[in-house]
Design an enzyme around this catalytic site. Structure first.
Site, mmCIF file in Angstrom:
data_model
loop_
_atom_site.group_PDB
_atom_site.id
_atom_site.type_symbol
_atom_site.label_atom_id
_atom_site.label_comp_id
_atom_site.label_asym_id
_atom_site.label_seq_id
_atom_site.Cartn_x
_atom_site.Cartn_y
_atom_site.Cartn_z
ATOM 1 N N LYS A 100 7.401 14.231 0.533
ATOM 2 C CA LYS A 100 6.190 13.366 1.311
ATOM 3 C C LYS A 100 6.151 14.247 2.904
ATOM 4 C CE LYS A 100 6.174 8.840 -0.441
ATOM 5 N NZ LYS A 100 6.988 9.374 -1.568
ATOM 6 N N ASP A 134 3.536 14.634 -2.547
ATOM 7 C CA ASP A 134 3.182 13.518 -2.595
ATOM 8 C C ASP A 134 2.161 13.003 -1.756
ATOM 9 O OD1 ASP A 134 5.279 12.711 -4.438
ATOM 10 O OD2 ASP A 134 6.197 11.341 -3.034
ATOM 11 N N MET A 135 1.085 12.156 -2.275
ATOM 12 C CA MET A 135 0.010 11.791 -1.235
ATOM 13 C C MET A 135 0.424 10.320 -0.937
ATOM 14 S SD MET A 135 -2.858 12.872 -0.120
ATOM 15 C CE MET A 135 -3.697 14.240 -0.886
ATOM 16 N N GLN A 163 -5.609 10.542 -5.789
ATOM 17 C CA GLN A 163 -5.539 9.012 -6.089
ATOM 18 C C GLN A 163 -6.899 8.781 -6.388
ATOM 19 O OE1 GLN A 163 -4.710 8.840 -2.164
ATOM 20 N NE2 GLN A 163 -2.340 8.041 -2.457
ATOM 21 N N ARG A 184 -1.012 16.296 -9.809
ATOM 22 C CA ARG A 184 -0.753 15.013 -10.231
ATOM 23 C C ARG A 184 -1.786 13.823 -10.122
ATOM 24 N NH1 ARG A 184 3.859 12.399 -7.104
ATOM 25 N NH2 ARG A 184 5.155 13.941 -8.070
ATOM 26 N N LYS A 187 -3.258 6.683 -9.819
ATOM 27 C CA LYS A 187 -4.450 5.584 -9.137
ATOM 28 C C LYS A 187 -4.189 5.496 -7.607
ATOM 29 C CE LYS A 187 -4.366 2.760 -13.430
ATOM 30 N NZ LYS A 187 -4.318 1.200 -13.926
ATOM 31 N N GLY A 188 -2.901 5.479 -7.156
ATOM 32 C CA GLY A 188 -2.836 5.378 -5.647
ATOM 33 C C GLY A 188 -2.066 3.984 -5.357
ATOM 34 N N ALA A 189 -1.098 4.340 -4.517
ATOM 35 C CA ALA A 189 -0.387 3.053 -4.301
ATOM 36 C C ALA A 189 -0.580 2.360 -2.925
ATOM 37 C CB ALA A 189 1.054 3.500 -4.551
ATOM 38 N N THR A 226 0.742 7.739 -14.868
ATOM 39 C CA THR A 226 0.505 6.274 -15.029
ATOM 40 C C THR A 226 1.260 5.698 -16.008
ATOM 41 O OG1 THR A 226 -1.552 5.195 -15.738
ATOM 42 C CG2 THR A 226 -1.314 7.019 -16.964
ATOM 43 N N HIS A 227 1.367 4.342 -15.984
ATOM 44 C CA HIS A 227 2.145 3.560 -16.972
ATOM 45 C C HIS A 227 1.147 2.836 -17.714
ATOM 46 C CE1 HIS A 227 4.484 3.916 -13.222
ATOM 47 N NE2 HIS A 227 5.375 4.397 -13.854
HETATM 48 P P1 FDA Z 1 -1.119 -0.281 -13.344
HETATM 49 O O1 FDA Z 1 -0.757 -0.547 -11.984
HETATM 50 O O2 FDA Z 1 -2.404 -0.684 -13.878
HETATM 51 O O3 FDA Z 1 -0.047 -0.454 -14.309
HETATM 52 C C1 FDA Z 1 -0.295 -0.609 -15.659
HETATM 53 C C2 FDA Z 1 1.145 -1.222 -16.246
HETATM 54 O O4 FDA Z 1 2.452 -0.338 -15.822
HETATM 55 C C3 FDA Z 1 1.499 -2.615 -15.866
HETATM 56 O O5 FDA Z 1 0.877 -3.604 -16.499
HETATM 57 C C4 FDA Z 1 2.705 -2.489 -16.116
HETATM 58 O O6 FDA Z 1 3.110 -2.851 -17.543
HETATM 59 C C5 FDA Z 1 3.466 -1.126 -15.617
HETATM 60 N N1 FDA Z 1 3.754 -1.006 -14.402
HETATM 61 C C6 FDA Z 1 3.028 -0.353 -13.264
HETATM 62 N N2 FDA Z 1 3.687 -0.488 -12.182
HETATM 63 C C7 FDA Z 1 5.007 -1.185 -12.387
HETATM 64 C C8 FDA Z 1 5.791 -1.804 -11.526
HETATM 65 N N3 FDA Z 1 6.065 -1.352 -10.128
HETATM 66 N N4 FDA Z 1 6.599 -2.161 -12.223
HETATM 67 C C9 FDA Z 1 6.666 -2.678 -13.276
HETATM 68 N N5 FDA Z 1 5.708 -2.295 -14.298
HETATM 69 C C10 FDA Z 1 4.825 -1.502 -13.752
HETATM 70 N N6 FDA Z 1 0.776 6.789 -5.630
HETATM 71 C C11 FDA Z 1 0.383 7.430 -4.444
HETATM 72 O O7 FDA Z 1 -0.333 6.828 -3.836
HETATM 73 N N7 FDA Z 1 0.835 8.716 -4.173
HETATM 74 C C12 FDA Z 1 1.619 9.408 -4.912
HETATM 75 O O8 FDA Z 1 2.159 10.492 -4.579
HETATM 76 C C13 FDA Z 1 2.167 8.749 -6.280
HETATM 77 N N8 FDA Z 1 3.123 9.539 -6.897
HETATM 78 C C14 FDA Z 1 3.293 8.945 -8.215
HETATM 79 C C15 FDA Z 1 3.995 9.611 -9.218
HETATM 80 C C16 FDA Z 1 4.399 9.229 -10.337
HETATM 81 C C17 FDA Z 1 5.049 9.994 -11.537
HETATM 82 C C18 FDA Z 1 3.717 7.869 -10.849
HETATM 83 C C19 FDA Z 1 3.823 7.207 -12.130
HETATM 84 C C20 FDA Z 1 3.005 7.022 -9.952
HETATM 85 C C21 FDA Z 1 3.059 7.649 -8.729
HETATM 86 N N9 FDA Z 1 2.230 7.177 -7.642
HETATM 87 C C22 FDA Z 1 1.623 7.591 -6.515
HETATM 88 C C23 FDA Z 1 1.875 5.399 -7.968
HETATM 89 C C24 FDA Z 1 0.492 5.258 -8.366
HETATM 90 O O9 FDA Z 1 -0.555 5.666 -7.788
HETATM 91 C C25 FDA Z 1 0.244 3.597 -9.182
HETATM 92 O O10 FDA Z 1 0.586 2.791 -7.826
HETATM 93 C C26 FDA Z 1 1.218 3.300 -10.079
HETATM 94 O O11 FDA Z 1 1.656 4.297 -10.853
HETATM 95 C C27 FDA Z 1 1.072 2.132 -10.854
HETATM 96 O O12 FDA Z 1 -0.205 2.353 -11.401
HETATM 97 P P2 FDA Z 1 -0.423 2.597 -13.091
HETATM 98 O O13 FDA Z 1 -1.107 3.772 -13.180
HETATM 99 O O14 FDA Z 1 0.932 2.581 -13.669
HETATM 100 O O15 FDA Z 1 -1.125 1.382 -13.412
#
Ligand code: FDA
Length: 308
Positions: A100, A134-135, A163, A184, A187-189, A226-227
């Protein structure tokens, strides 16, 4: 954005809430689920365990929003130590590092952040591995892409993160689909205002698929973070449609999230990389993970109730 999610993300900056979260029973167990540990050797052990299951790792030394030069230097030293240990233990082929820029001093001085990131990139190359930037939140997008471009002049393998929640991302993608480009897609956190980010989760997902199509059509190396089971299924279909061979892209998931899915994908011959955070500054990271999932937020509400 869901109001509880916004509240949890806003709480990352509150000291009172921080103390409440740390004092709430269960905080240790939750942290252990999402974070590999506090030390360099905890991180290396996590890589070893993942490698035994056929998984790769990207390691994040926790500590963001650094406001002192000395603290940024500690971040650099932590990454140098980690890369050294991975190399010494024959694990650098299994793990890269995620950095970061706010931890290398971006809020203090962009040049300092570049110089620090540069030193980490140089060490990673010597150890035969790569770095991904990382973003962070939308205030840092422009500077992060600028630093990325600068680093890529010397280290073309430095990975970018985009993101899909941000409206600008499809535009940013345009310059990042060429040969050798590692991107990478997530979606964005972070919370962002409506003018900057899509408000509806469905729009975020649609943007994700549009970006994935462009990455797969390009010549770079897409890293799908993504998960989301629906997105993973769509990605599988798009990968086949574009005729991408295994090894020309990868899936990425977070430590402690859907571990059975990580192993299922690896068992099908996919490259799967697990994002492994470690270090003492795990609070901001933990809150972002709590905010992502309603089932996790019960813990946060308990912490708040204990203060009221
Ligand atoms: P979504 O949030 O819709 O989740 C889909 C399903 O996954 C959920 O229903 C649940 O089953 C499971 N799940 C997801 N998150 C969970 C949690 N915290 N606890 C338990 N179960 C969970 N973001 C960012 O802004 N900058 C970055 O650099 C990164 N880097 C990054 C690296 C990697 C390897 C990953 C996997 C993710 C990131 N992220 C990130 C985070 C990303 O932006 C996002 O917030 C999370 O991956 C959650 O989004 P999903 O795509 O998983 O979908």
């Amino acid at each position: 954005m869901n109001p509880l999610r916004s509240l949890i993300l806003a709480a990352a900056g509150s000291d009172v809430i921080r103390r409440a979260v740390l004092a709430t029973p269960g905080s240790k167990g939750l942290t252990e689920r999402f974070v590999a540990g506090e030390s360099c050797s905890d991180a290396v052990e996590a890589v070893r365990r993942l490698a035994a299951d056929g998984l790769h790792a990207t390691l994040d030394y926790l500590g963001e929003d650094v406001l002192e030069k000395a603290q940024a230097e500690r971040t650099v030293q932590a990454y140098l130590r980690l890369l050294d240990q991975l190399h010494a233990q024959g694990l650098s082929g299994r793990a890269e590092v995620s950095v970061k820029l706010s931890a290398t001093g971006l809020a203090l001085d962009e040049k300092l952040a570049v110089d620090n990131a540069w030193r980490i990139c140089a060490a990673a190359e010597q150890c035969g591995t790569t770095v991904t930037l990382d973003m962070e939140d939308h205030h840092a997008t422009e500077a992060t892409l600028r630093v990325l471009a600068e680093l890529r002049h010397t280290w073309p393998s430095v990975g970018a993160v985009l993101q899909s929640a941000l409206r600008r991302t499809e535009h940013d993608l345009a310059g990042l689909t060429g040969a050798g480009s590692r991107v990478r897609l997530c979606k964005g956190a972070y919370a962002a205002p409506a003018g900057i980010a899509f408000e509806d989760r469905h729009d975020v997902d649609l943007a994700y698929v549009r970006c994935a199509n462009r990455l797969l059509a390009g010549e770079g190396y897409p890293m799908f973070a993504t998960h989301d089971p629906r997105l993973i299924a769509v990605l599988g279909e798009r990968i086949r449609w574009y005729g991408r061979a295994a090894g020309t892209y990868e899936y990425q998931l977070l430590h402690g999230v859907r571990p059975e899915e990580q192993r299922r994908l690896a068992g099908e011959g996919e490259t799967v990389r697990v994002y492994v955070p470690y270090g003492e500054q795990w609070y901001g990271y933990l809150l972002r993970r709590l905010a992502e999932r309603p089932a996790n937020t019960a813990f946060f509400l308990r912490a708040l109730a204990s203060r009221s």
